[in-house]
Design an enzyme around this catalytic site. Structure first.
Site, PDB file in Angstrom:
ATOM      1  N   TYR A 145      -4.134  -0.477   2.862  1.00 28.83           N
ATOM      2  CA  TYR A 145      -4.287  -1.584   2.433  1.00 28.83           C
ATOM      3  C   TYR A 145      -2.811  -2.141   2.374  1.00 28.83           C
ATOM      4  O   TYR A 145      -2.586  -3.439   2.488  1.00 28.83           O
ATOM      5  CB  TYR A 145      -5.046  -1.790   1.309  1.00 28.83           C
TER       6      TYR A 145
ATOM      7  N   ARG B  99       1.312  -2.476 -11.963  1.00 32.06           N
ATOM      8  CA  ARG B  99       1.906  -3.464 -13.189  1.00 32.06           C
ATOM      9  C   ARG B  99       0.618  -4.504 -13.432  1.00 32.06           C
ATOM     10  O   ARG B  99       0.274  -4.808 -14.727  1.00 32.06           O
ATOM     11  CB  ARG B  99       3.164  -4.310 -12.692  1.00 32.06           C
TER      12      ARG B  99
ATOM     13  N   ARG C 251     -10.775  -8.129  -9.541  1.00 30.57           N
ATOM     14  CA  ARG C 251     -10.305  -7.571  -8.315  1.00 30.57           C
ATOM     15  C   ARG C 251     -10.046  -6.078  -8.726  1.00 30.57           C
ATOM     16  O   ARG C 251      -9.463  -5.559  -9.878  1.00 30.57           O
ATOM     17  CB  ARG C 251      -8.949  -8.001  -7.928  1.00 30.57           C
TER      18      ARG C 251
ATOM     19  N   PHE D  89      18.845  -9.982   0.233  1.00 27.05           N
ATOM     20  CA  PHE D  89      17.400 -10.276   0.169  1.00 27.05           C
ATOM     21  C   PHE D  89      16.651  -8.981   0.040  1.00 27.05           C
ATOM     22  O   PHE D  89      15.511  -9.281  -0.573  1.00 27.05           O
ATOM     23  CB  PHE D  89      17.264 -11.073   1.719  1.00 27.05           C
TER      24      PHE D  89
END
Length: 413
Positions: free
Chosen positions: A172, A219, A229, A289
């Site tokens: 997932y 978290r 969910r 980044f």
């Protein structure tokens, strides 16, 4: 007094907040000139800023044409994710939409105007996004379309299926984040700002995404529960409770924390891959980044580890802490030092009675081996805490005095 206590406890936070506010952030995220952009691209950057403040800043700091490619990549995946999240779309409509979404990139007039999600503008004005997509070099288009297709198929697979095994958890996370890491890596290499190996080594790129996604899932336990969910793998939580929601009950707090610690241990196994990946990067804007979200993630896991607050509210790193990480994580030695620091924090909190304690210690040993402090950034605090506390307290009082004086002057005028 509480604020003062926090300042005295973390004086480097105040120092770095002031440094950040006074221009330090421009070294990490230089300002982008949008005036020279065409109307469509300006609109895309406006959507980027509206849908993600955190990603918008680091994307706009990228060099050259890579910046535009990553901006469009993000908006395309945001549009796809908006379809997945929209509970008002029936499954018999949503599944084909997810499977076929990548094809809409080549359909100038396609848009979706029935979404109820907060980011629906990226679907309603998809023609602008797809137009800018088609202006990109073919090498960028191919990457974005391919990742969009694979992600749509993966999202559709998990629409009616919960995450059971740890293997499915990895699968997932691969679909929703690992593929993003792989796509970004291919874009980095396509831009020639990075070597081809960065885009070719999909295992390391996948780990970059999995580490971030698992951190978010860990978290956000309580928030996800409140919204119906479930992303924690049943294979793990079922050893601690009959239902995942039971972990939030006060009487189950001890086993809940043990479950939390096991999942954090799982996530820590990705850190050596993260360090190997970052060590290959050459371009400074690409390094920033990639590195900034990773150090934010390790700091978040350190804050969450063995912390009952995960099941009671929100666990966040301090603003000053986040700013410090952003300004420090500009080279591989600094990132290694940061990783080392936070896994040491976790190590100090490992309960001897925790069922996962030995696995956690082993995971930390592997990270220590990959990030042994060395070089100029090994020690990140160069001044005495007492000295910094006094200096920051004086700076804060001076700032407050000057602000009050300025306000009083304005009122008199």
């Amino acid at each position: 007094m509480e604020l003062l206590r926090k300042w005295l406890g973390h004086p480097e936070d105040i120092y770095n907040l002031l440094r950040f506010k006074m221009g330090g952030y421009r070294a990490v995220m230089p300002r982008m000139d949008t005036d020279s952009l065409g109307c469509g691209l300006r609109t895309c950057y406006r959507y980027l800023n509206q849908t993600s403040r955190s990603f918008a800043a680091v994307i706009q700091a990228l060099d050259g044409e890579l910046r535009h490619a990553v901006c469009i990549f993000y908006l395309v995946l945001r549009a796809l994710d908006t379809v997945e999240d929209d509970m008002s779309i029936p499954l018999d409509v949503k599944v084909p939409m997810l499977h076929e979404f990548h094809s809409h990139l080549y359909q100038p007039d396609w848009k979706y105007t029935e979404s109820k999600e907060k980011d629906r503008q990226v679907l309603e004005d998809f023609p602008t996004i797809s137009m800018e997509f088609r202006k990109l070099s073919k090498v960028y288009q191919d990457v974005i379309s391919d990742i969009c297709h694979k992600m749509g198929v993966g999202m559709a697979e998990f629409l009616e299926k919960k995450v059971d095994s740890q293997q499915e958890w990895d699968k997932y996370c691969h679909y929703v984040a690992g593929l993003v890491g792989i796509g970004l890596s291919r874009l980095f290499s396509a831009s020639e700002l990075e070597d081809s190996i960065v885009g070719q080594d999909t295992d390391l790129a996948n780990s970059m995404g999995l580490f971030l996604q698992k951190t978010n899932i860990i978290r956000d336990y309580l928030e996800d529960q409140m919204e119906g969910r479930e992303f924690w793998p049943r294979e793990v939580w079922s050893r601690y409770a009959k239902k995942l929601s039971d972990l939030a009950k006060p009487e189950n707090i001890d086993v809940a924390v043990q479950c939390l610690n096991e999942l954090i241990t799982n996530a820590l196994h990705h850190v050596p891959d993260v360090l190997t990946y970052l060590s290959r990067l050459k371009n400074q804007s690409v390094f920033n980044f990639c590195a900034i979200p990773q150090v934010m993630a390790i700091a978040t896991l350190a804050a969450c580890y063995n912390n009952q607050q995960v099941f009671r509210g929100v666990v966040k790193i301090r603003k000053g802490q986040a700013v410090t990480l952003m300004m420090d994580a500009t080279n591989i030695q600094a990132v290694k030092a940061i990783m080392y620091q936070y896994v040491e924090e976790i190590y100090q909190k490992i309960p001897s009675t925790d069922p996962s304690c030995h696995k956690t210690q082993q995971a930390i040993a592997a990270i220590r081996a990959a990030s042994l402090p060395g070089g100029p950034m090994a020690s990140r605090h160069h001044y005495s805490p007492i000295y910094l506390s006094c200096a920051m307290l004086l700076a804060a009082l001076s700032w407050q005095y000057l602000s009050t004086l300025s306000k009083a002057t304005e009122e008199m005028v």
